[in-house]
Motif scaffolding. Sequence first.
Motif, short mmCIF file in Angstrom:
data_model
loop_
_atom_site.label_atom_id
_atom_site.label_comp_id
_atom_site.label_asym_id
_atom_site.label_seq_id
_atom_site.Cartn_x
_atom_site.Cartn_y
_atom_site.Cartn_z
N MET A 165 -10.06 5.82 -2.80
CA MET A 165 -8.87 6.27 -3.07
C MET A 165 -8.63 4.96 -4.25
SD MET A 165 -7.33 7.29 0.64
CE MET A 165 -5.84 8.00 -0.19
N TRP A 166 -7.22 5.38 -4.98
CA TRP A 166 -6.81 4.60 -5.72
C TRP A 166 -5.73 3.78 -4.93
CZ3 TRP A 166 -9.79 4.51 -9.63
CH2 TRP A 166 -10.39 5.56 -10.27
N LEU A 167 -5.45 2.51 -5.42
CA LEU A 167 -4.36 1.58 -4.72
C LEU A 167 -3.43 1.27 -5.92
CD1 LEU A 167 -3.20 0.23 -2.23
CD2 LEU A 167 -4.65 -1.61 -2.97
N SER A 209 15.58 3.97 5.15
CA SER A 209 14.61 3.94 4.23
C SER A 209 15.19 4.12 2.78
CB SER A 209 13.43 4.86 4.55
OG SER A 209 14.11 6.18 4.06
N ARG A 210 16.39 4.89 2.64
CA ARG A 210 16.85 5.26 1.54
C ARG A 210 16.17 6.39 1.00
NH1 ARG A 210 18.97 0.77 -2.37
NH2 ARG A 210 20.49 2.48 -2.95
N PHE A 211 15.09 6.97 1.41
CA PHE A 211 14.36 8.12 0.99
C PHE A 211 15.67 9.32 0.96
CE2 PHE A 211 10.00 7.08 1.84
CZ PHE A 211 9.45 7.47 0.96
N GLN A 226 2.67 0.82 -1.25
CA GLN A 226 3.77 1.03 -0.51
C GLN A 226 3.87 2.06 0.33
OE1 GLN A 226 6.66 -1.31 -0.65
NE2 GLN A 226 4.76 -2.18 -1.33
N SER A 227 3.06 2.98 0.07
CA SER A 227 2.51 4.41 1.13
C SER A 227 1.33 4.16 1.64
CB SER A 227 2.83 5.58 0.29
OG SER A 227 4.14 5.83 -0.16
N LEU A 228 0.42 4.12 0.69
CA LEU A 228 -0.93 4.05 1.18
C LEU A 228 -1.35 3.01 2.33
CD1 LEU A 228 -3.87 5.01 1.20
CD2 LEU A 228 -4.23 3.88 -0.94
C1 LIG Z 1 10.46 1.16 3.12
C2 LIG Z 1 10.46 2.04 2.19
C3 LIG Z 1 11.17 2.78 1.45
C4 LIG Z 1 11.30 3.68 0.41
N1 LIG Z 1 12.14 4.53 0.06
C5 LIG Z 1 12.04 5.38 -1.05
C6 LIG Z 1 13.01 6.06 -1.51
O1 LIG Z 1 14.03 5.82 -1.40
N2 LIG Z 1 12.70 7.18 -2.67
C7 LIG Z 1 11.51 7.14 -3.08
O2 LIG Z 1 11.30 7.96 -3.85
N3 LIG Z 1 10.37 6.38 -2.73
C8 LIG Z 1 10.55 5.39 -1.57
N4 LIG Z 1 9.69 4.87 -1.05
C9 LIG Z 1 8.24 5.15 -1.55
C10 LIG Z 1 7.90 4.03 -2.70
O3 LIG Z 1 8.82 4.52 -3.88
C11 LIG Z 1 6.57 4.14 -3.57
O4 LIG Z 1 6.37 4.36 -4.70
C12 LIG Z 1 5.66 5.09 -3.07
O5 LIG Z 1 5.61 4.80 -1.59
C13 LIG Z 1 4.34 5.08 -3.45
O6 LIG Z 1 3.88 3.65 -3.50
P1 LIG Z 1 2.66 2.85 -4.33
O7 LIG Z 1 3.39 3.25 -5.82
O8 LIG Z 1 2.66 1.51 -3.82
O9 LIG Z 1 1.37 3.82 -4.17
P2 LIG Z 1 0.29 3.59 -3.21
O10 LIG Z 1 0.94 3.54 -1.97
O11 LIG Z 1 -0.46 2.43 -3.52
O12 LIG Z 1 -0.51 4.78 -3.37
C14 LIG Z 1 0.06 6.13 -2.77
C15 LIG Z 1 -1.03 7.25 -3.22
O13 LIG Z 1 -1.01 7.55 -4.61
C16 LIG Z 1 -2.44 7.26 -5.00
N5 LIG Z 1 -2.16 6.75 -6.33
C17 LIG Z 1 -1.62 5.78 -6.72
N6 LIG Z 1 -1.66 5.57 -8.03
C18 LIG Z 1 -2.37 6.38 -8.41
C19 LIG Z 1 -2.67 6.85 -9.85
N7 LIG Z 1 -2.19 6.19 -11.02
N8 LIG Z 1 -3.20 8.05 -9.97
C20 LIG Z 1 -3.59 8.94 -8.87
N9 LIG Z 1 -3.49 8.60 -7.59
C21 LIG Z 1 -2.75 7.36 -7.51
C22 LIG Z 1 -2.94 6.63 -4.05
O14 LIG Z 1 -4.48 6.66 -3.90
C23 LIG Z 1 -2.37 6.91 -2.72
O15 LIG Z 1 -2.80 8.13 -2.03
C24 LIG Z 1 9.87 3.88 -0.20
C25 LIG Z 1 8.87 3.46 0.63
C26 LIG Z 1 9.24 2.33 1.46
C27 LIG Z 1 7.83 1.68 2.06
#
Ligand SMILES: Cc1cc2nc3c(=O)[nH]c(=O)nc-3n(C[C@H](O)[C@H](O)[C@H](O)COP(=O)(O)OP(=O)(O)OC[C@H]3O[C@@H](n4cnc5c(N)ncnc54)[C@H](O)[C@@H]3O)c2cc1C
Length: 472
Positions: free
Chosen positions: A32-34, A187-189, A38-40
């Motif tokens: 998996m890509w990281l 969460s502000r989601f 924040q979600s993964l």
């Molecule tokens: C407390 C909290 C509150 C939040 N509130 C909101 C909100 O109000 N609104 C909102 O929209 N979001 C919200 N989020 C989500 C946040 O915006 C993150 O952007 C989202 O969780 C993705 O995280 P990340 O970019 O770190 O991706 P990761 O967690 O690193 O990855 C998420 C997934 O995407 C895949 N991935 C990552 N990059 C790529 C790529 N370039 N190509 C293909 N696959 C990829 C990974 O393999 C994984 O499956 C919240 C998260 C948290 C923890």
Amino acid sequence: MSALEFARPASLAQALALHAQAPVQQDSDGCMWLAGGQSLLAAMKLGMASPARLIDLQDLPGLREIGEQDQSLSIGAMATHAAVAASDLVKRWAPGLELLAGGIADEQVRQMGTLGGSLAHNDPAACWPAGVLAAGATLVTDQRQIAANDYFQGLYTTALRPGELILGVRFPRLQGLRYLKFEQPASRFALVGVAVARAMDGSVRVAVTGLGLGVVRWPQAEQALGRDFSLQALQGLVTDDLQALTDLHASADYRRHLAGVLTARCVSALGGGSLPQHAPLAARQRPAAPVQHSVETVPDDGFGGAQVLAAAPFQVWQTLLDAGALRDSIPGCESLVQTRADAYEATVKVGLGPLSVRFKSEVLLSDLLPPQSLTLVLRGNAGAMGSGQGQARVRLEPLNGQTRLHWWVQVQLSGRLAQFGNRLVEATARKLAGEFFERMGRALSSGQIPPSLQTAPWWRRLIRFFFPSSGK
Ligand SMILES: Cc1cc2nc3c(=O)[nH]c(=O)nc-3n(C[C@H](O)[C@H](O)[C@H](O)COP(=O)(O)OP(=O)(O)OC[C@H]3O[C@@H](n4cnc5c(N)ncnc54)[C@H](O)[C@@H]3O)c2cc1C
């Protein structure tokens, strides 16, 4: 968290090679890509994602850039929400998009979370999917370009192929975009979020997130606003064209109501007229139909649906009670064995995007009334993750040689699963039920089912008892 390999490549070629050469390991989610994690990482800590190899995208050159390219605004997949929120270029190209990014979560999450991660994850309540869909943007991956219209395919589901990497997103120039959400305070989601975008040619796109199964466009609002970009144009619209789900946070009706309110506020913010304070809803809901107290009335604590299958009730009944046919129809079913005349044991892997949980389940059949109705009692154990139990009631209604299958499901989760999964229970169960009936429908219409029916003589006797003339 389970053991895994970690790599942080310094070039795109290296990253793709690492992905292609990742070892295939059973009981893992592969490679998996990281992005910002924040979600993964949360999913991994809960045991809902178990990659064997994690490839960190932090050091890949160019993926954080925000620039102009081929007459569009190009935002790299690794651009953080905070970077987009602070970009003057974004403000010039798509005024309002920066506000969407600045309203995501809190400062810590905005500094780590990325555009690409959010779009790949496709949370049904996320903000970016609404902005990208309303803007009519295009996703650029290592393999192709995907229009936003084709990219979002429902709950945690996208057009991405396994291993496909999002490199960035191209946005057309916009007159303006406004995204407003009614947010979860923690969460502000978005409980519901609406993005309205005005293109340079005057056309309007409206995208709604948080309704339940992922972001959708609202064509009726788009057409009305395309003719007349004003609050008056929304007056005749009914929001019940939008498919919404009920969960513990809000009812489907409330979500639709919010979609109407937020659309009006977006239009007002984009110059479509001013809303009086405490303005009544511009778009309204149709008056609720009187509740029909029939067999298929869905109790408050469950949810259900109906599906037409191209086979007679008798055949559908046979299929529902056949171990082989069930195994082929249940999404993610790894094994299913009949342990008693009225009981099965199954191992089912439920996957949602990067999340997956393996349940060892017991399924008991009761209230059998062939070929009309039955109840399935389900008990699933997901080990340290917790457990789930529920029941599904099925009723078959003859329909000109076909069958309308009514189903109603009630699910309860406990343990860590409840903590993470409750928000998703209904949406997941609906998605799985849809896939289940679709597979079953395909098997029934292609005639694949009958051979395995030899395995369940007990219900054949039952059917013969009730329908001596059936000859089966
Ligand atoms: C407390 C909290 C509150 C939040 N509130 C909101 C909100 O109000 N609104 C909102 O929209 N979001 C919200 N989020 C989500 C946040 O915006 C993150 O952007 C989202 O969780 C993705 O995280 P990340 O970019 O770190 O991706 P990761 O967690 O690193 O990855 C998420 C997934 O995407 C895949 N991935 C990552 N990059 C790529 C790529 N370039 N190509 C293909 N696959 C990829 C990974 O393999 C994984 O499956 C919240 C998260 C948290 C923890």
